[in-house]
Design an enzyme around this catalytic site. Structure first.
Site, short mmCIF file in Angstrom:
data_model
loop_
_atom_site.label_atom_id
_atom_site.label_comp_id
_atom_site.label_asym_id
_atom_site.label_seq_id
_atom_site.Cartn_x
_atom_site.Cartn_y
_atom_site.Cartn_z
N VAL A 57 25.08 -93.95 -80.76
CA VAL A 57 26.50 -93.87 -80.66
C VAL A 57 27.26 -92.95 -80.64
CG1 VAL A 57 26.38 -96.20 -81.92
CG2 VAL A 57 26.87 -94.08 -83.40
N TYR A 145 27.24 -83.14 -93.86
CA TYR A 145 27.23 -84.69 -94.19
C TYR A 145 28.78 -84.99 -94.56
CZ TYR A 145 26.38 -89.40 -95.95
OH TYR A 145 26.29 -90.71 -96.16
#
Ligand code: UDP
Length: 313
Positions: A57, A145
């Site tokens: 994606v 992250y």
């Protein structure tokens, strides 16, 4: 509903697909299998309401036909992954979120972001309510992250305010259960696999750091309650019962009946000293609270790993 699940073959994504199928929804699963595993969704292949695209994606996303909801659960998420694949993590949190928000906008669909307790960093407020803005080191190894997810939250709210996309954001606290990767690198998977194979249990630091562990079934039930609610903005979903990592190691030994010893290894950089969700918002909004305690959840997860280790050799 026709629901797109990005990260469908991952630990959380695959449990989410199961629940959506069970309640009668149609699921279009997407996963590039970087950390996701086909075996997590193999049982859904052939189901008339499940289809799967192997796709990244972070490049672009195209899904033909009507879509009612887009759920973004694609990202490596174990601290061990932060060093192995930092750029992919930054891309899927930023570009992946952008593409999936674009898909939701085009389809007039609801968008649901899997965010994280890592947005709170090494928290100075304890327990952590959604109103706490966090204490994150942007340039440390965890920053790839933490900042990707913080950016993803900002982008999600911008699409809501600027484009009118209907959005939900869940901040997920440490979650465990069957389908975690045995080599995931997290405390629960490491400790159970070490205990089951009679190897030393590797506690990082002195083990006094805390986490609050939520069993996957409780967590996913919270996701669906939030998805179905009308609340726009981040909501913590996690188990508020807090343990030290040493207590977790001892419990892993106990539930597996292992004779493993506990050894210590260096504490990773920027490892949060404590973490515990304030879940009063989820309680007020949709009466959610976890039901499975750590010992019960660990026993179920140990049974899964025992089978995986025997089957996989
Ligand atoms: N940890 C540990 N031994 C391991 C793996 C992790 O002591 O083999 C510690 C880690 O340093 C952290 C806590 O367990 O303090 C939880 O780590 P995990 O990777 O599960 O998730 P985190 O909450 O850090 O994202």
């Amino acid at each position: 509903m026709r629901v797109v699940v990005a990260g469908a073959a991952g630990f959380l994504g695959s449990h989410l697909c199961d629940r959506l199928i069970a309640r009668g929804d149609e699921v279009v699963g997407i996963d590039n299998l970087l950390t996701g595993r086909m075996e997590n969704v193999a049982h859904l292949f052939g189901h008339e309401r499940f289809s799967f695209q192997r796709h990244n994606v972070s490049t672009y996303v195209h899904v033909p036909g009507a879509v009612d909801a887009v759920l973004h659960f694609a990202s490596p998420a174990s601290p061990a992954d932060f060093e192995r694949m930092p750029i992919q993590i930054l891309k899927v949190g930023s570009l992946g979120t952008l593409h999936l928000l674009g898909l939701a906008k085009e389809k007039g669909a609801r968008f649901f972001l899997a965010s994280t307790s890592e947005v709170y960093g090494d928290p100075e407020v304890h327990p952590q309510p959604e109103t706490y803005w966090g204490n994150v080191n942007p340039v440390g190894p965890r920053g790839v992250y933490d900042e990707a997810k913080r950016f993803a939250e900002a982008m999600t709210m911008a699409y809501n305010r600027f484009h009118g996309v209907d959005v939900r954001i869940v901040r997920i606290f440490n979650t465990f259960g069957p389908r975690m990767r045995p080599d995931d690198g997290r405390a629960v998977s490491n400790f159970l696999v070490q205990a089951l194979s009679g190897k030393p249990i590797t506690v990082y630091g002195d083990g006094s750091q805390t986490r609050s562990f939520c069993y996957v079934d409780d967590e996913v039930r919270g996701f669906l309650a939030l998805l179905d609610s009308s609340y726009v903005g981040p909501v913590n979903i996690g188990n508020p019962v807090e343990y030290t990592i040493r207590q977790l190691a001892e419990m892993a030994i106990e539930v597996t009946g292992s004779t493993s010893e506990i050894i210590t290894q260096p504490l990773p950089v920027d490892d949060p000293a404590r973490r515990r969700p304030d879940i009063s918002l989820a309680g007020t909004l949709f009466e959610w609270e976890p039901e499975v305690d750590l010992r019960t959840g660990l026993s179920r997860t140990a049974a899964y790993f025992r089978e995986a280790l025997e089957g996989g050799g």
